[in-house]
Design an enzyme around this catalytic site. Sequence first.
Site, short mmCIF file in Angstrom:
data_model
loop_
_atom_site.label_atom_id
_atom_site.label_comp_id
_atom_site.label_asym_id
_atom_site.label_seq_id
_atom_site.Cartn_x
_atom_site.Cartn_y
_atom_site.Cartn_z
N SER A 18 44.32 67.76 33.52
CA SER A 18 44.62 68.16 32.14
C SER A 18 46.10 68.50 31.96
O SER A 18 46.68 69.22 32.77
CB SER A 18 43.77 69.37 31.74
OG SER A 18 44.21 69.82 30.46
N LYS A 69 32.02 69.11 25.82
CA LYS A 69 32.25 69.25 24.37
C LYS A 69 30.96 69.37 23.55
O LYS A 69 30.92 70.08 22.55
CB LYS A 69 33.08 68.07 23.85
CG LYS A 69 34.51 68.09 24.36
CD LYS A 69 35.31 66.95 23.76
CE LYS A 69 36.67 66.84 24.40
NZ LYS A 69 37.48 65.78 23.81
N ASP A 105 40.88 67.24 17.23
CA ASP A 105 41.27 65.83 17.37
C ASP A 105 41.53 65.17 16.02
O ASP A 105 42.40 64.30 15.91
CB ASP A 105 40.18 65.05 18.12
CG ASP A 105 40.31 65.23 19.63
OD1 ASP A 105 41.40 65.63 20.09
OD2 ASP A 105 39.31 64.98 20.34
N ALA A 132 33.56 53.55 19.50
CA ALA A 132 32.50 54.37 18.90
C ALA A 132 32.21 55.59 19.78
O ALA A 132 31.11 56.13 19.76
CB ALA A 132 31.25 53.54 18.70
N TYR A 221 47.10 56.92 25.60
CA TYR A 221 48.47 57.38 25.85
C TYR A 221 48.92 57.24 27.30
O TYR A 221 50.03 57.66 27.65
CB TYR A 221 48.66 58.82 25.36
CG TYR A 221 47.77 59.84 26.02
CD1 TYR A 221 46.53 60.14 25.46
CD2 TYR A 221 48.14 60.48 27.19
CE1 TYR A 221 45.68 61.05 26.06
CE2 TYR A 221 47.31 61.40 27.78
CZ TYR A 221 46.08 61.68 27.21
OH TYR A 221 45.24 62.59 27.81
P1 NAP Z 1 34.36 57.46 25.21
O1 NAP Z 1 33.61 58.45 24.38
O2 NAP Z 1 33.97 57.24 26.62
O3 NAP Z 1 34.32 56.03 24.43
C1 NAP Z 1 34.85 54.89 25.04
C2 NAP Z 1 34.90 53.76 24.02
O4 NAP Z 1 35.54 52.65 24.65
C3 NAP Z 1 33.52 53.27 23.57
O5 NAP Z 1 33.61 52.80 22.26
C4 NAP Z 1 33.25 52.11 24.55
O6 NAP Z 1 32.37 51.13 24.04
C5 NAP Z 1 34.63 51.51 24.64
N1 NAP Z 1 34.79 50.75 25.88
C6 NAP Z 1 34.88 51.23 27.14
N2 NAP Z 1 34.98 50.22 28.02
C7 NAP Z 1 34.91 49.06 27.30
C8 NAP Z 1 34.95 47.68 27.63
N3 NAP Z 1 35.09 47.28 28.92
N4 NAP Z 1 34.88 46.76 26.64
C9 NAP Z 1 34.76 47.16 25.35
N5 NAP Z 1 34.70 48.46 24.96
C10 NAP Z 1 34.79 49.39 25.93
O7 NAP Z 1 35.90 57.83 25.26
P2 NAP Z 1 36.74 58.66 24.18
O8 NAP Z 1 36.72 60.10 24.54
O9 NAP Z 1 36.32 58.24 22.81
O10 NAP Z 1 38.23 58.14 24.50
C11 NAP Z 1 38.63 56.80 24.23
C12 NAP Z 1 40.11 56.65 24.56
O11 NAP Z 1 40.88 57.48 23.70
C13 NAP Z 1 40.49 57.07 25.99
O12 NAP Z 1 41.44 56.17 26.48
C14 NAP Z 1 41.11 58.45 25.82
O13 NAP Z 1 42.08 58.74 26.80
C15 NAP Z 1 41.77 58.29 24.45
N6 NAP Z 1 41.90 59.58 23.75
C16 NAP Z 1 43.14 59.92 23.32
C17 NAP Z 1 43.31 61.11 22.66
C18 NAP Z 1 44.67 61.50 22.20
O14 NAP Z 1 44.89 62.68 21.91
N7 NAP Z 1 45.58 60.55 22.11
C19 NAP Z 1 42.20 61.96 22.40
C20 NAP Z 1 40.94 61.55 22.84
C21 NAP Z 1 40.81 60.36 23.54
P3 NAP Z 1 30.77 51.22 24.31
O15 NAP Z 1 30.23 52.14 23.24
O16 NAP Z 1 30.34 49.84 24.19
O17 NAP Z 1 30.61 51.80 25.70
#
Ligand code: NAP
Length: 283
Positions: A18, A69, A105, A132, A221
């Site tokens: 973190s 969470k 967020d 999603a 990021y």
């Molecule tokens: P999550 O709940 O695990 O969701 C992952 C998403 O990515 C789902 O929609 C998943 O689709 C899709 N995905 C994963 N592997 C895939 C693949 N091989 N092909 C197609 N789709 C794929 O993760 P999250 O917490 O939402 O985070 C998502 C990203 O956002 C991460 O990289 C995280 O580091 C980033 N993030 C950034 C911030 C920020 O402050 N900038 C905050 C939160 C998260 P399925 O539903 O089909 O599995």
Amino acid sequence: MTVTIPRACVIGHPVAHSRSPLLHGYWLRTLGVTGAYERAEVTASEFADFLLGLRQRGYVGANITVPHKQAAFSLVDRRDDTAQAIGAVNAVWYENDQLVGGNTDVYGFLAHLDASIPGWDASARRAVLLGAGGAARAAVHGLLGRALDVALINRTISHARDLAAHFTMRPSVHTFDELPQLLERADLLVNATSLGMAGKPALALDLAPLKQAAIVYDIVYVPLETELLKFARRRGHRTVDGLGMLLHQAVPAFGRWFGVTPRVTPELRSLIEADIRGPIGAA
Ligand code: NAP
């Protein structure tokens, strides 16, 4: 006499990665605020006990990260409107004797977009959002709140349908096959999947149908500039990166815990960028 200082922490498992301690530590130091921010490695079986005893452990509040969470959502005494809408809590604080859960967020997603492209929503009508998961949920809530039409695309269509069903003003749900037609009309493209993140598969998109004026926002990021952003920038789109969202989402929680609203500065950004580029971030 024992002097107690306000302490906050990030609760997760694992939590070593973190960047919140670096971020909040920077604000504590530069704003001259007396306080501390720590890491708390807490497993799922220990979480309820830890959270419910937060004040007894000397904390004024905490960030909640993976995998807690949803559990935090159920355990707090009260949730703010955003956490209620998102279904997940990523920050907690006390109001009188109640433990309140919020979700920062949405704030981070919008605040960084507003800061990067002021007035972007004056003309933007349609967004295409990829993903999603938890982050996509925050982005959808933010975009619907700014009155955009949101088209949601996800690999697992049932996840996108579940997400859409969560909102009163529902986003439309699509498969990746429909992307070219959706891009033609989009004013904003958001990647909220984990594709393009270091260690994950690439996000291979053909941006050709996207109009020149469209904005491309990637919330991933690590790396700091994803292939999607690089490609979009080369095509002349205005781009928004994920790091700013991470920095901005920390602002409201710091304010709740320590009574001072901090600012996202270029110096803070450089500090976190250096950490991401360093040996841990590059791993
Ligand atoms: P999550 O709940 O695990 O969701 C992952 C998403 O990515 C789902 O929609 C998943 O689709 C899709 N995905 C994963 N592997 C895939 C693949 N091989 N092909 C197609 N789709 C794929 O993760 P999250 O917490 O939402 O985070 C998502 C990203 O956002 C991460 O990289 C995280 O580091 C980033 N993030 C950034 C911030 C920020 O402050 N900038 C905050 C939160 C998260 P399925 O539903 O089909 O599995």
